[in-house]
Design a protein around this motif. Sequence first.
Motif, mmCIF file in Angstrom:
data_model
loop_
_atom_site.group_PDB
_atom_site.id
_atom_site.type_symbol
_atom_site.label_atom_id
_atom_site.label_comp_id
_atom_site.label_asym_id
_atom_site.label_seq_id
_atom_site.Cartn_x
_atom_site.Cartn_y
_atom_site.Cartn_z
ATOM 1 N N ARG A 16 0.754 -1.296 0.135
ATOM 2 C CA ARG A 16 -0.082 -0.043 -0.110
ATOM 3 C C ARG A 16 0.778 1.215 -0.159
ATOM 4 N NH1 ARG A 16 -0.987 -1.939 5.411
ATOM 5 N NH2 ARG A 16 -0.296 -0.428 6.876
ATOM 6 N N ASN A 17 2.044 1.408 0.587
ATOM 7 C CA ASN A 17 2.878 2.612 0.838
ATOM 8 C C ASN A 17 3.312 2.862 -0.513
ATOM 9 O OD1 ASN A 17 2.271 2.914 3.510
ATOM 10 N ND2 ASN A 17 4.152 1.836 4.141
ATOM 11 N N ILE A 18 3.958 1.931 -1.384
ATOM 12 C CA ILE A 18 4.466 2.281 -2.631
ATOM 13 C C ILE A 18 3.275 2.538 -3.626
ATOM 14 C CG2 ILE A 18 4.404 -0.494 -3.283
ATOM 15 C CD1 ILE A 18 7.104 2.211 -4.665
ATOM 16 N N ILE A 19 2.287 1.810 -3.391
ATOM 17 C CA ILE A 19 0.974 2.069 -4.069
ATOM 18 C C ILE A 19 0.542 3.608 -4.216
ATOM 19 C CG2 ILE A 19 -1.410 1.654 -4.958
ATOM 20 C CD1 ILE A 19 -0.749 -1.243 -4.091
ATOM 21 N N TRP A 20 0.545 3.949 -2.836
ATOM 22 C CA TRP A 20 0.156 5.315 -2.885
ATOM 23 C C TRP A 20 1.188 6.356 -3.129
ATOM 24 C CZ3 TRP A 20 -3.069 8.755 -2.634
ATOM 25 C CH2 TRP A 20 -2.909 9.949 -2.024
ATOM 26 N N LYS A 21 2.685 5.946 -2.931
ATOM 27 C CA LYS A 21 3.454 6.727 -3.450
ATOM 28 C C LYS A 21 3.251 7.041 -5.174
ATOM 29 C CE LYS A 21 7.640 6.054 -4.755
ATOM 30 N NZ LYS A 21 9.080 5.414 -5.133
ATOM 31 N N ILE A 22 3.054 6.092 -6.006
ATOM 32 C CA ILE A 22 2.930 5.904 -7.244
ATOM 33 C C ILE A 22 1.727 6.748 -7.650
ATOM 34 C CG2 ILE A 22 2.187 4.615 -9.129
ATOM 35 C CD1 ILE A 22 4.108 2.292 -8.047
ATOM 36 N N LEU A 23 0.844 6.571 -6.848
ATOM 37 C CA LEU A 23 -0.668 7.348 -7.162
ATOM 38 C C LEU A 23 -0.379 9.004 -6.902
ATOM 39 C CD1 LEU A 23 -3.251 5.219 -5.701
ATOM 40 C CD2 LEU A 23 -3.384 6.121 -8.156
ATOM 41 N N GLN A 24 0.483 9.272 -5.919
ATOM 42 C CA GLN A 24 0.752 10.554 -5.569
ATOM 43 C C GLN A 24 1.496 11.085 -6.696
ATOM 44 O OE1 GLN A 24 2.306 9.800 -1.347
ATOM 45 N NE2 GLN A 24 1.404 11.709 -0.974
ATOM 46 N N GLN A 25 2.493 10.464 -7.107
ATOM 47 C CA GLN A 25 3.173 11.011 -8.348
ATOM 48 C C GLN A 25 2.244 11.238 -9.539
ATOM 49 O OE1 GLN A 25 6.074 7.877 -9.311
ATOM 50 N NE2 GLN A 25 7.344 8.388 -7.492
ATOM 51 N N ALA A 26 1.349 10.137 -9.619
ATOM 52 C CA ALA A 26 0.231 10.598 -11.022
ATOM 53 C C ALA A 26 -0.648 11.760 -10.525
ATOM 54 C CB ALA A 26 -0.481 9.240 -11.008
ATOM 55 N N ILE A 27 -1.026 11.947 -9.271
ATOM 56 C CA ILE A 27 -1.875 12.916 -9.104
ATOM 57 C C ILE A 27 -1.062 14.492 -9.259
ATOM 58 C CG2 ILE A 27 -2.995 14.326 -6.969
ATOM 59 C CD1 ILE A 27 -3.609 11.461 -6.020
ATOM 60 N N GLU A 28 0.369 14.280 -8.983
ATOM 61 C CA GLU A 28 1.016 15.634 -9.206
ATOM 62 C C GLU A 28 1.210 15.960 -10.858
ATOM 63 O OE1 GLU A 28 3.438 18.859 -8.330
ATOM 64 O OE2 GLU A 28 1.693 18.175 -7.500
ATOM 65 N N ARG A 29 1.448 14.991 -11.472
ATOM 66 C CA ARG A 29 1.655 14.912 -12.719
ATOM 67 C C ARG A 29 0.371 15.277 -13.470
ATOM 68 N NH1 ARG A 29 4.518 9.934 -12.938
ATOM 69 N NH2 ARG A 29 2.683 8.828 -13.604
ATOM 70 N N ARG A 30 -0.607 14.909 -13.203
ATOM 71 C CA ARG A 30 -1.895 15.426 -13.614
ATOM 72 C C ARG A 30 -2.158 16.844 -13.458
ATOM 73 N NH1 ARG A 30 -5.479 13.432 -16.259
ATOM 74 N NH2 ARG A 30 -3.939 14.374 -17.737
ATOM 75 N N ARG A 31 -1.916 17.201 -12.114
ATOM 76 C CA ARG A 31 -1.829 18.611 -11.728
ATOM 77 C C ARG A 31 -1.044 19.530 -12.647
ATOM 78 N NH1 ARG A 31 0.449 22.720 -9.262
ATOM 79 N NH2 ARG A 31 2.263 21.252 -8.638
ATOM 80 N N LYS A 32 0.032 19.074 -13.046
ATOM 81 C CA LYS A 32 1.135 19.923 -13.676
ATOM 82 C C LYS A 32 0.706 19.883 -15.264
ATOM 83 C CE LYS A 32 5.472 19.320 -11.298
ATOM 84 N NZ LYS A 32 6.565 18.242 -10.679
ATOM 85 N N ASP A 33 0.094 18.987 -15.536
ATOM 86 C CA ASP A 33 -0.547 19.053 -16.959
ATOM 87 C C ASP A 33 -1.898 20.040 -16.860
ATOM 88 O OD1 ASP A 33 1.458 17.043 -17.638
ATOM 89 O OD2 ASP A 33 -0.128 15.390 -17.614
ATOM 90 N N GLY A 34 -2.196 20.561 -15.751
ATOM 91 C CA GLY A 34 -3.357 21.427 -15.864
ATOM 92 C C GLY A 34 -4.835 20.496 -15.979
ATOM 93 N N SER A 35 -4.539 19.246 -15.400
ATOM 94 C CA SER A 35 -5.991 18.390 -15.494
ATOM 95 C C SER A 35 -6.730 18.696 -14.135
ATOM 96 C CB SER A 35 -5.538 16.867 -15.526
ATOM 97 O OG SER A 35 -6.521 16.376 -15.575
ATOM 98 N N THR A 36 -7.938 18.664 -14.284
ATOM 99 C CA THR A 36 -8.958 18.518 -12.895
ATOM 100 C C THR A 36 -8.994 17.147 -12.506
ATOM 101 O OG1 THR A 36 -10.758 18.380 -14.346
ATOM 102 C CG2 THR A 36 -10.132 20.485 -13.928
ATOM 103 N N GLN A 37 -8.469 16.327 -13.231
ATOM 104 C CA GLN A 37 -8.490 14.705 -12.760
ATOM 105 C C GLN A 37 -7.768 14.392 -11.613
ATOM 106 O OE1 GLN A 37 -7.727 11.760 -16.161
ATOM 107 N NE2 GLN A 37 -8.665 10.259 -14.960
ATOM 108 N N TRP A 38 -8.284 13.994 -10.676
ATOM 109 C CA TRP A 38 -7.566 13.499 -9.277
ATOM 110 C C TRP A 38 -7.184 14.506 -8.493
ATOM 111 C CZ3 TRP A 38 -3.948 8.599 -11.012
ATOM 112 C CH2 TRP A 38 -4.889 7.640 -11.336
ATOM 113 N N GLN A 39 -7.919 15.728 -8.676
ATOM 114 C CA GLN A 39 -7.211 17.079 -8.039
ATOM 115 C C GLN A 39 -8.161 17.024 -6.793
ATOM 116 O OE1 GLN A 39 -4.263 18.088 -8.762
ATOM 117 N NE2 GLN A 39 -4.353 16.274 -10.209
ATOM 118 N N ASN A 40 -9.025 16.525 -6.449
ATOM 119 C CA ASN A 40 -10.153 16.882 -5.345
ATOM 120 C C ASN A 40 -9.999 15.600 -4.133
ATOM 121 O OD1 ASN A 40 -10.930 14.422 -6.477
ATOM 122 N ND2 ASN A 40 -13.020 15.057 -6.853
#
Length: 171
Positions: A16-40
């Motif tokens: 679970r910790n590595i999975i959450w780390k991977i998801l956090q990276q993806a959330i940040e990538r989506r934010r940097k791309d200007g996406s609303t996905q996964w930002q809430n």
Amino acid sequence: MNSTEITLRKAEIEDRNIIWKILQQAIERRRKDGSTQWQNGYPNPNTVESDIAKGFGYVLTVDGEVAVYAALILNDEPAYSSIEGAWLSNGEFVVVHRVAVDEKFAGQGLVKKLFDHIEDFARSHDIQSVKVDTNFDNLAMLKILESKGYSYCGEVYLSGGVRKAFEKIVI
């Protein structure tokens, strides 16, 4: 001699910790791309623990190391029952949610390999199709789905947003 072993397996609570780390990276990538996905606030650590507890969490490992996370859910996505458009089939299906790649494995085509494994998984369980949705602005995922032969079926509403829905018949 240097061949890499890529395996899809059920996620364990120890992951679970590595999975959450991977998801956090993806959330940040989506934010940097200007996406609303996964930002809430979704997905979050509770999402991961719930996925694992329900048997939905899967990891793609490269030589034993977790590289990609995805939730695979059989026949159950209430939002998919009302699609603006039409699914290709109405048989059994696998839903793919929450796909995220560890940054250190990015750009290696592993999400395409993930979909190969998911399609094999579906076929081996006599499941007719794979369904997936993504944000209209998730260009990377849209490209992957196109390259893997997924058909655009219409729009579904998930967690307050409109998503593009895709399906591929695998049997």
